[in-house]
Write a protein that holds these residues in place. Structure first.
Motif, PDB file in Angstrom:
ATOM      1  N   VAL A  86       0.588  -0.887  -0.103  1.00  2.00           N
ATOM      2  CA  VAL A  86      -0.046   0.117   0.046  1.00  2.00           C
ATOM      3  C   VAL A  86       0.823   1.197  -0.078  1.00  2.00           C
ATOM      4  CG1 VAL A  86      -2.024  -1.165   1.103  1.00  2.00           C
ATOM      5  CG2 VAL A  86      -0.556   0.044   2.798  1.00  2.00           C
ATOM      6  N   PRO A  87       0.133   2.447  -0.380  1.00  2.00           N
ATOM      7  CA  PRO A  87       1.595   3.619  -0.688  1.00  2.00           C
ATOM      8  C   PRO A  87       1.267   4.269   1.051  1.00  2.00           C
ATOM      9  CG  PRO A  87      -0.404   3.654  -2.629  1.00  2.00           C
ATOM     10  CD  PRO A  87      -1.180   2.119  -1.376  1.00  2.00           C
ATOM     11  N   GLY A  88       2.406   4.594   0.980  1.00  2.00           N
ATOM     12  CA  GLY A  88       2.949   5.048   2.203  1.00  2.00           C
ATOM     13  C   GLY A  88       2.469   3.592   3.166  1.00  2.00           C
ATOM     14  N   GLY A  89       3.606   2.295   2.705  1.00  2.00           N
ATOM     15  CA  GLY A  89       3.592   1.237   3.377  1.00  2.00           C
ATOM     16  C   GLY A  89       5.118   1.573   3.545  1.00  2.00           C
ATOM     17  N   MET A  90       5.709  -0.276   4.015  1.00  2.00           N
ATOM     18  CA  MET A  90       7.415   0.076   4.789  1.00  2.00           C
ATOM     19  C   MET A  90       6.998  -1.085   4.283  1.00  2.00           C
ATOM     20  SD  MET A  90       6.832   0.200   8.311  1.00  2.00           S
ATOM     21  CE  MET A  90       6.806   2.226   9.158  1.00  2.00           C
ATOM     22  N   VAL A  91       9.094  -1.242   3.469  1.00  5.66           N
ATOM     23  CA  VAL A  91       9.781  -2.718   3.152  1.00  5.66           C
ATOM     24  C   VAL A  91      10.631  -2.480   3.925  1.00  5.66           C
ATOM     25  CG1 VAL A  91      10.746  -3.466   0.640  1.00  5.66           C
ATOM     26  CG2 VAL A  91       8.386  -2.189   0.857  1.00  5.66           C
ATOM     27  N   PHE A  92      11.131  -3.913   3.841  1.00  8.69           N
ATOM     28  CA  PHE A  92      12.558  -3.936   4.740  1.00  8.69           C
ATOM     29  C   PHE A  92      13.056  -5.384   4.401  1.00  8.69           C
ATOM     30  CE2 PHE A  92       9.327  -2.815   8.032  1.00  8.69           C
ATOM     31  CZ  PHE A  92       9.974  -2.352   9.562  1.00  8.69           C
ATOM     32  N   VAL A  93      14.444  -4.962   4.027  1.00  4.25           N
ATOM     33  CA  VAL A  93      15.083  -5.991   3.100  1.00  4.25           C
ATOM     34  C   VAL A  93      16.248  -6.292   3.436  1.00  4.25           C
ATOM     35  CG1 VAL A  93      16.007  -5.701   0.493  1.00  4.25           C
ATOM     36  CG2 VAL A  93      14.191  -4.039   1.107  1.00  4.25           C
ATOM     37  N   ASN A  94      16.317  -7.166   3.407  1.00  9.06           N
ATOM     38  CA  ASN A  94      17.941  -7.950   3.255  1.00  9.06           C
ATOM     39  C   ASN A  94      18.738  -7.746   2.509  1.00  9.06           C
ATOM     40  OD1 ASN A  94      19.690  -9.688   3.810  1.00  9.06           O
ATOM     41  ND2 ASN A  94      19.237 -11.351   4.180  1.00  9.06           N
ATOM     42  N   SER A  95      19.438  -6.703   3.036  1.00  5.66           N
ATOM     43  CA  SER A  95      20.352  -5.505   1.858  1.00  5.66           C
ATOM     44  C   SER A  95      21.890  -6.644   1.763  1.00  5.66           C
ATOM     45  CB  SER A  95      20.928  -4.426   2.788  1.00  5.66           C
ATOM     46  OG  SER A  95      21.630  -4.741   3.966  1.00  5.66           O
ATOM     47  N   ASP A  96      22.394  -7.894   2.282  1.00  7.50           N
ATOM     48  CA  ASP A  96      23.141  -9.040   1.850  1.00  7.50           C
ATOM     49  C   ASP A  96      23.148  -9.679   0.760  1.00  7.50           C
ATOM     50  OD1 ASP A  96      25.261  -7.889   3.652  1.00  7.50           O
ATOM     51  OD2 ASP A  96      23.770  -9.311   5.312  1.00  7.50           O
ATOM     52  N   VAL A  97      21.897  -9.771   0.858  1.00 11.46           N
ATOM     53  CA  VAL A  97      21.342 -10.316   0.116  1.00 11.46           C
ATOM     54  C   VAL A  97      20.436 -10.132  -1.134  1.00 11.46           C
ATOM     55  CG1 VAL A  97      19.874 -12.366  -0.956  1.00 11.46           C
ATOM     56  CG2 VAL A  97      20.832 -12.827   0.651  1.00 11.46           C
ATOM     57  N   VAL A  98      19.931  -8.734  -1.421  1.00 11.52           N
ATOM     58  CA  VAL A  98      19.241  -8.094  -2.170  1.00 11.52           C
ATOM     59  C   VAL A  98      19.816  -7.070  -2.511  1.00 11.52           C
ATOM     60  CG1 VAL A  98      16.806  -6.834  -2.320  1.00 11.52           C
ATOM     61  CG2 VAL A  98      17.124  -8.394  -1.176  1.00 11.52           C
ATOM     62  N   THR A  99      20.225  -6.443  -3.909  1.00 17.07           N
ATOM     63  CA  THR A  99      21.248  -5.639  -4.686  1.00 17.07           C
ATOM     64  C   THR A  99      20.493  -4.470  -4.746  1.00 17.07           C
ATOM     65  OG1 THR A  99      20.956  -7.147  -6.339  1.00 17.07           O
ATOM     66  CG2 THR A  99      22.469  -7.091  -5.078  1.00 17.07           C
ATOM     67  N   ASP A 100      18.808  -5.056  -5.572  1.00 18.63           N
ATOM     68  CA  ASP A 100      18.446  -3.718  -6.083  1.00 18.63           C
ATOM     69  C   ASP A 100      17.470  -2.706  -4.662  1.00 18.63           C
ATOM     70  OD1 ASP A 100      18.209  -4.783  -8.787  1.00 18.63           O
ATOM     71  OD2 ASP A 100      16.024  -5.416  -8.971  1.00 18.63           O
ATOM     72  N   LYS A 101      17.428  -1.576  -4.993  1.00 16.80           N
ATOM     73  CA  LYS A 101      16.767  -0.498  -3.976  1.00 16.80           C
ATOM     74  C   LYS A 101      15.253  -0.493  -4.943  1.00 16.80           C
ATOM     75  CE  LYS A 101      20.420   0.747  -2.229  1.00 16.80           C
ATOM     76  NZ  LYS A 101      21.188   0.295  -1.107  1.00 16.80           N
ATOM     77  N   VAL A 102      14.525  -0.026  -3.316  1.00 14.07           N
ATOM     78  CA  VAL A 102      13.042  -0.430  -3.635  1.00 14.07           C
ATOM     79  C   VAL A 102      12.879   0.484  -4.853  1.00 14.07           C
ATOM     80  CG1 VAL A 102      11.128   0.877  -2.223  1.00 14.07           C
ATOM     81  CG2 VAL A 102      12.409  -1.446  -1.463  1.00 14.07           C
ATOM     82  N   SER A 103      11.890   0.282  -5.799  1.00 17.64           N
ATOM     83  CA  SER A 103      12.036   1.641  -6.905  1.00 17.64           C
ATOM     84  C   SER A 103      10.998   3.043  -6.119  1.00 17.64           C
ATOM     85  CB  SER A 103      11.528   0.530  -8.187  1.00 17.64           C
ATOM     86  OG  SER A 103      10.226  -0.259  -7.731  1.00 17.64           O
ATOM     87  N   ARG A 104       9.757   1.921  -5.523  1.00 20.00           N
ATOM     88  CA  ARG A 104       8.311   3.556  -5.048  1.00 20.00           C
ATOM     89  C   ARG A 104       8.810   4.282  -3.980  1.00 20.00           C
ATOM     90  NH1 ARG A 104       3.777  -0.104  -3.692  1.00 20.00           N
ATOM     91  NH2 ARG A 104       3.214   2.221  -3.353  1.00 20.00           N
ATOM     92  N   THR A 105       8.612   5.451  -4.767  1.00 19.05           N
ATOM     93  CA  THR A 105       9.142   6.563  -3.499  1.00 19.05           C
ATOM     94  C   THR A 105       7.778   6.849  -2.494  1.00 19.05           C
ATOM     95  OG1 THR A 105       8.320   7.655  -4.925  1.00 19.05           O
ATOM     96  CG2 THR A 105      10.487   8.048  -5.147  1.00 19.05           C
ATOM     97  N   ASP A 106       6.561   6.130  -2.854  1.00 14.98           N
ATOM     98  CA  ASP A 106       5.659   6.373  -1.333  1.00 14.98           C
ATOM     99  C   ASP A 106       5.824   5.225  -0.817  1.00 14.98           C
ATOM    100  OD1 ASP A 106       4.724   3.679  -3.649  1.00 14.98           O
ATOM    101  OD2 ASP A 106       3.088   4.854  -3.333  1.00 14.98           O
ATOM    102  N   LEU A 107       6.980   4.083  -0.296  1.00 13.48           N
ATOM    103  CA  LEU A 107       7.259   3.510   0.268  1.00 13.48           C
ATOM    104  C   LEU A 107       7.859   4.284   1.513  1.00 13.48           C
ATOM    105  CD1 LEU A 107       6.714   0.077  -1.768  1.00 13.48           C
ATOM    106  CD2 LEU A 107       4.649   1.489   0.520  1.00 13.48           C
ATOM    107  N   THR A 108       8.432   3.695   2.282  1.00 12.27           N
ATOM    108  CA  THR A 108      10.072   3.409   3.571  1.00 12.27           C
ATOM    109  C   THR A 108      10.145   2.204   3.408  1.00 12.27           C
ATOM    110  OG1 THR A 108       8.615   5.122   4.982  1.00 12.27           O
ATOM    111  CG2 THR A 108      10.490   4.468   5.694  1.00 12.27           C
ATOM    112  N   ALA A 109      11.710   2.114   2.995  1.00 10.59           N
ATOM    113  CA  ALA A 109      12.334   0.900   2.793  1.00 10.59           C
ATOM    114  C   ALA A 109      13.821   1.134   4.003  1.00 10.59           C
ATOM    115  CB  ALA A 109      13.131   0.694   1.442  1.00 10.59           C
ATOM    116  N   TYR A 110      13.824  -0.117   4.962  1.00 16.16           N
ATOM    117  CA  TYR A 110      15.267  -0.166   6.066  1.00 16.16           C
ATOM    118  C   TYR A 110      15.759  -1.100   4.503  1.00 16.16           C
ATOM    119  CZ  TYR A 110      11.443   2.208   8.597  1.00 16.16           C
ATOM    120  OH  TYR A 110      10.678   3.413   9.203  1.00 16.16           O
ATOM    121  N   TYR A 111      17.046  -1.013   4.620  1.00 18.19           N
ATOM    122  CA  TYR A 111      17.918  -2.313   4.531  1.00 18.19           C
ATOM    123  C   TYR A 111      18.775  -2.326   5.408  1.00 18.19           C
ATOM    124  CZ  TYR A 111      16.798   0.491  -0.045  1.00 18.19           C
ATOM    125  OH  TYR A 111      15.426   1.009  -1.036  1.00 18.19           O
ATOM    126  N   ILE A 112      18.791  -4.322   5.525  1.00 20.70           N
ATOM    127  CA  ILE A 112      19.166  -4.538   7.485  1.00 20.70           C
ATOM    128  C   ILE A 112      20.234  -4.958   6.889  1.00 20.70           C
ATOM    129  CG2 ILE A 112      18.121  -5.660   9.502  1.00 20.70           C
ATOM    130  CD1 ILE A 112      17.366  -2.806   8.398  1.00 20.70           C
TER     131      ILE A 112
END
Length: 178
Positions: A86-112
């Motif tokens: 949903v717009p305004g939602g959050m995405v938590f990304v395992n940055s050791d495995v995922v090389t891409d970044k969250v592409s949507r600007t309406d989400l809050t992304a955390y790279y862990i």
């Protein structure tokens, strides 16, 4: 309050365990919860995901189309589920495995850096606890004390020696977001 969460990754990364822990902690805190796992026959290495609902009101269905949060433990999971958050939602990304970044600007992304932190605390198997900590700190939907108590109850007898390691991983994950 209603959180609809998708946790997705490869089998063996602990995504289903994250979901189960969230559901059990939600119950312990008096929330209405559902946990619906989904995985292929491969188990380890195959795709595995689960859906969790945490709500202060009765939950009508464990099925939802648009999660409020996504925990992406691998690249295919980010690709598959990001668009539905949903717009305004959050995405938590395992940055050791995922090389891409969250592409949507309406989400809050955390790279862990889950794997890095798990290695630093002494066991690569606790990377899911790192992500669980990040989620709890980022959403503030559950109390850290509830999760830590669950960890203590999860590892008893001969496995009690794993409690400090898992709690340390959980706290390090929280620190990534605070």
């Amino acid at each position: 309050m209603k959180k609809e969460i998708v946790i997705s990754g490869f089998g063996g990364q602990g995504g289903l365990a994250i979901g189960k822990n969230l559901a059990e902690a939600g119950m312990a805190e008096g929330l209405n919860v559902t946990w619906a796992p989904s995985y292929g026959p491969e188990m380890r290495g195959g795709t595995a995901n689960c859906s969790v609902v945490l709500s202060d009101k009765p939950v009508g269905s464990p099925v939802f189309a648009h999660p409020t949060e996504l925990i992406a433990l691998n690249e295919p999971s980010l690709v598959k589920f990001e668009e539905g958050v949903v717009p305004g939602g959050m995405v938590f990304v395992n940055s050791d495995v995922v090389t891409d970044k969250v592409s949507r600007t309406d989400l809050t992304a955390y790279y862990i850096p889950c794997s890095q932190i798990a290695d630093e605390v002494g066991n690569p198997k606790v990377s899911n606890m790192v992500m669980l900590g990040a989620y709890v700190a980022g959403t503030k939907v559950l109390k850290a004390e509830t999760i830590e108590k669950m960890i203590q109850e999860m590892f008893t007898g001969a496995k009690a020696k794993f409690v400090p390691l898992n709690i340390e991983a959980f706290r390090r994950g929280m620190a990534c977001v605070q």
